[in-house]
Design an enzyme around this catalytic site. Structure first.
Site, PDB file in Angstrom:
ATOM      1  N   ASP A 169       0.855  -1.188   0.000  1.00 43.30           N
ATOM      2  CA  ASP A 169       0.000   0.000   0.000  1.00 43.30           C
ATOM      3  C   ASP A 169       0.891   1.238   0.000  1.00 43.30           C
ATOM      4  OD1 ASP A 169      -2.803  -1.010   0.301  1.00 43.30           O
ATOM      5  OD2 ASP A 169      -1.958  -1.940   2.087  1.00 43.30           O
ATOM      6  N   ARG A 216       3.873   2.831   2.896  1.00 40.01           N
ATOM      7  CA  ARG A 216       4.626   1.780   3.589  1.00 40.01           C
ATOM      8  C   ARG A 216       6.137   2.037   3.534  1.00 40.01           C
ATOM      9  NH1 ARG A 216       0.440   1.431   5.736  1.00 40.01           N
ATOM     10  NH2 ARG A 216      -1.175  -0.103   5.256  1.00 40.01           N
ATOM     11  N   ARG A 218      -6.773  10.729   1.360  1.00 39.86           N
ATOM     12  CA  ARG A 218      -6.401   9.628   0.464  1.00 39.86           C
ATOM     13  C   ARG A 218      -7.128   9.760  -0.874  1.00 39.86           C
ATOM     14  NH1 ARG A 218      -7.813   4.389   3.716  1.00 39.86           N
ATOM     15  NH2 ARG A 218      -6.729   3.369   1.970  1.00 39.86           N
ATOM     16  N   LYS A 220      -9.129   1.458  -6.059  1.00 32.36           N
ATOM     17  CA  LYS A 220      -9.797   1.044  -4.824  1.00 32.36           C
ATOM     18  C   LYS A 220     -10.576   2.221  -4.231  1.00 32.36           C
ATOM     19  CE  LYS A 220      -5.940   1.661  -1.569  1.00 32.36           C
ATOM     20  NZ  LYS A 220      -4.912   0.966  -0.773  1.00 32.36           N
ATOM     21  N   HIS A 221     -11.663   1.947  -3.468  1.00 35.55           N
ATOM     22  CA  HIS A 221     -12.194   0.670  -3.016  1.00 35.55           C
ATOM     23  C   HIS A 221     -13.554   0.502  -3.694  1.00 35.55           C
ATOM     24  CE1 HIS A 221      -9.677   2.477   0.149  1.00 35.55           C
ATOM     25  NE2 HIS A 221      -9.290   1.235   0.422  1.00 35.55           N
ATOM     26  N   HIS A 260     -12.302  -1.069   8.341  1.00 37.21           N
ATOM     27  CA  HIS A 260     -11.445  -1.947   9.132  1.00 37.21           C
ATOM     28  C   HIS A 260     -12.201  -2.496  10.339  1.00 37.21           C
ATOM     29  CE1 HIS A 260      -8.222   0.051   6.852  1.00 37.21           C
ATOM     30  NE2 HIS A 260      -7.489  -1.008   7.156  1.00 37.21           N
ATOM     31  N   ASP A 279     -10.137  -6.390  -0.612  1.00 42.20           N
ATOM     32  CA  ASP A 279      -9.488  -5.663   0.468  1.00 42.20           C
ATOM     33  C   ASP A 279      -9.091  -6.709   1.511  1.00 42.20           C
ATOM     34  OD1 ASP A 279      -8.497  -3.602   2.009  1.00 42.20           O
ATOM     35  OD2 ASP A 279     -10.327  -2.413   1.969  1.00 42.20           O
TER      36      ASP A 279
END
Length: 573
Positions: free
Chosen positions: A166, A174, A235, A265-266, A278, A350
């Site tokens: 990601d 990351r 984002r 995404k998403h 999440h 996901d």
């Protein structure tokens, strides 16, 4: 992309009579040593068809065992900074996860098709040594991916792993050191210049490919609402579907030209939700017309730009399949995404570790996700259970073989496409040319939402303050101001106050002459400062561009890509 169904039908008679043979080997990206090479030829395929990734994939898939087919659709994570030599904590974490000690052993045990690199660790955070992750440094990532590919070379399929991460930049990044740092997606939206977006994301693609990544779970194609509190925030490229679509398409073209597969995404859109998927299942309450006009355009435009992957979201799409997460919805993924929209690339879930996917046991969730229309199963919480759940469903007929081979054909086709791209060298990372591309976007993104325009925005000595936890950004801005000739003092000067991700009205300063939002700009609606600025990012290039604007060396050309209560999109343009 060629239809795997059509290819399988055309080639069935041909490949059935061909003797099994090992695929050729070549050299892996950024390092030396043997690795499965999709750029090489596949034995048994006529020379005229070797250049077609779909033909090669359809031929190879008929030769794979059930175990190899199931392994190809799994993309778990593993702990450790090396493929074969990991810390004691990482080894213990891998044994708990899958009964192996190292990432390479996980690849071998489950005959994996892919692996995602993550930024968390199984090491004891209180230990004297620094916890190790998959992404500690660019050289370490390069060595890790090379080691993983060597493990994949020993599998019967002998094709490269799909190695992803990601790397959205901004709040979700990351790999944080040693690479060119791009601003957040919302900064690109504020800049509003797709040509700059494409150039910057080409840099991103080249640098990720140089360290051995073959897929990036970006760009975010979600369209956000114009109210604070959404789950996606900076984002997203913004709130206007048409503008977001143009940015998404540019990012897709850049990433894939750079050498990695892009992922939209998403799906079908997480932007108009306040709940984080999440932890629970967000509801998309809008009707079908609003979904079609407000959420889907960036996905359809991204597909038209050639995106090779789409990530399904854990989203309750009430207008299509109420109560079922889109990840597990045949109506959303097969009927809408595959049928109506015509996407024939790889659909990846996901993370299956997230709460909406845990309503089923790992093996059952894996089967349901594949039946819904996903091809690649990301981060199953128990990869061994997922593997055996798929095998059992294949053998008892619940999982049709055609559905599994269709998914694997798409995955192999993607791997052959990516591996045929040029492999950039590590020396390209964070080069002057790459930094210039990032700086161009950062400069174009700076937005002034209140205050006089033109000339210096601060006079006399300046004191830079920051909300709790923003100290590094404050120090970076102070250094950037000094570099352009502004006198910075520890206290008593004109206050420039910084707020960032997650900050609200309580984090503002009433006495600040300038308030700067380094994430979404919504908080500026509560600020009293005579000058309000948004950078949407706390990256070095963004803070350097901010310093130029404060010092009067540059204008603030950006437009806020979301509406901020009581403020214009720009007070200067």
């Amino acid at each position: 992309m060629c239809s795997p169904r059509r290819l399988l039908c055309v080639l069935a008679a041909l490949v059935a009579v061909l003797a099994p043979a090992a695929c050729g080997h070549g050299r892996e990206r950024g390092s030396a040593g043997p690795t499965p090479s999709a750029a090489a030829t596949t034995p048994g395929i006529p020379p005229s068809a070797q250049a077609d990734p779909g033909v090669r994939a359809a031929a190879l898939v008929t030769r794979l065992s059930d175990e190899d087919l199931v392994g190809q659709v799994l993309m778990p994570y593993a702990y450790g900074s090396s493929a074969t030599h990991v810390s004691a904590g990482s080894a213990a974490g891998n044994r708990k996860l899958a009964g192996v000690a190292t990432p390479a052993e996980l690849v071998t045990k489950l005959r994996l098709g892919g692996l995602i690199l993550v930024g968390f660790s199984a090491d004891d955070p209180t230990a004297s040594t620094q916890p190790t992750t998959n992404v500690d440094s660019v050289r370490q990532v390069s060595d890790l991916t090379a080691g993983l590919q060597r493990a994949a070379a020993q599998l019967p399929a002998a094709v490269p792993l799909l190695i992803g991460t990601d790397q959205e930049y901004g709040a979700v990044s990351r790999i944080k050191a040693g690479v060119t740092v791009l601003p957040s997606a919302m900064a690109f939206g504020a800049a509003g210049r797709p040509a700059l977006t494409e150039a910057a994301w080409r840099v991103a693609g080249a640098e990720l490919a140089a360290v051995g990544l073959t897929a990036d779970f970006a760009p975010v194609a979600d369209v956000v609402g114009n109210a604070p509190g959404g789950a996606i925030g900076s984002r997203s490229f913004g709130s206007d579907p048409k503008a977001v679509a143009a940015q998404v398409a540019a990012a897709v073209r850049g990433l894939q030209a750079g050498g990695v597969a892009a992922t939209l995404k998403h799906f079908p859109g997480h932007g108009h939700t306040a709940v984080d998927s999440h932890t629970s299942l967000p509801v998309l309450a809008q009707g079908r017309p609003a979904l079609d006009s407000g959420d889907l355009p960036p996905f359809t435009t991204g597909m038209a730009a050639g995106a090779w992957m789409v990530m399904s979201g854990h989203l309750d799409v009430r207008a299509i399949d109420p109560g079922t997460p889109a990840t597990f919805s045949h109506a959303v993924l097969t009927d809408l995404l595959r049928g109506t929209l015509g996407f024939d690339g790889v659909v990846v879930t996901d993370s299956l570790e997230m709460a909406p996917a845990r309503r089923w046991a790992p093996g059952e969730a894996a089967v349901r996700a594949l039946l819904a229309g996903n091809d690649l199963l990301l981060m199953p919480p128990d990869p061994v259970a997922a593997y055996h759940g798929l095998l059992d469903a294949l053998h008892d007929g619940r999982l049709p073989r055609a559905r599994l081979t269709e998914a694997v054909t798409r995955i192999l086709t993607l791997k052959f496409r990516v591996a045929a791209l040029p492999a950039p060298a590590l020396s390209t990372l964070d080069s002057a040319a790459h930094r210039a591309a990032a700086r161009a976007v950062a400069e174009a993104a700076v937005t002034q939402l209140r205050g006089r325009c033109g000339g210096p925005l601060v006079g006399g000595p300046v004191t830079v303050t920051a909300a709790k936890g923003r100290g590094p950004a404050g120090a970076a801005l102070a250094a950037a101001l000094r570099a352009v000739g502004v006198r910075v003092v520890n206290s008593g000067g004109t206050v420039v106050h910084l707020v960032g991700y997650g900050d609200g009205a309580a984090d503002l300063r009433a006495d600040a002459a300038v308030t700067v939002a380094m994430d979404t700009p919504y908080v500026l609606a509560s600020a009293r400062s005579p000058v309000l600025i948004a950078t949407y990012s706390s990256s070095g290039p963004s803070l350097s561009a901010l310093a130029d604007v404060l010092a009067g060396r540059a204008a603030a050309p950006g437009h806020s890509p979301v509406a901020v209560r009581g403020l214009p999109r720009s007070s200067c343009v």
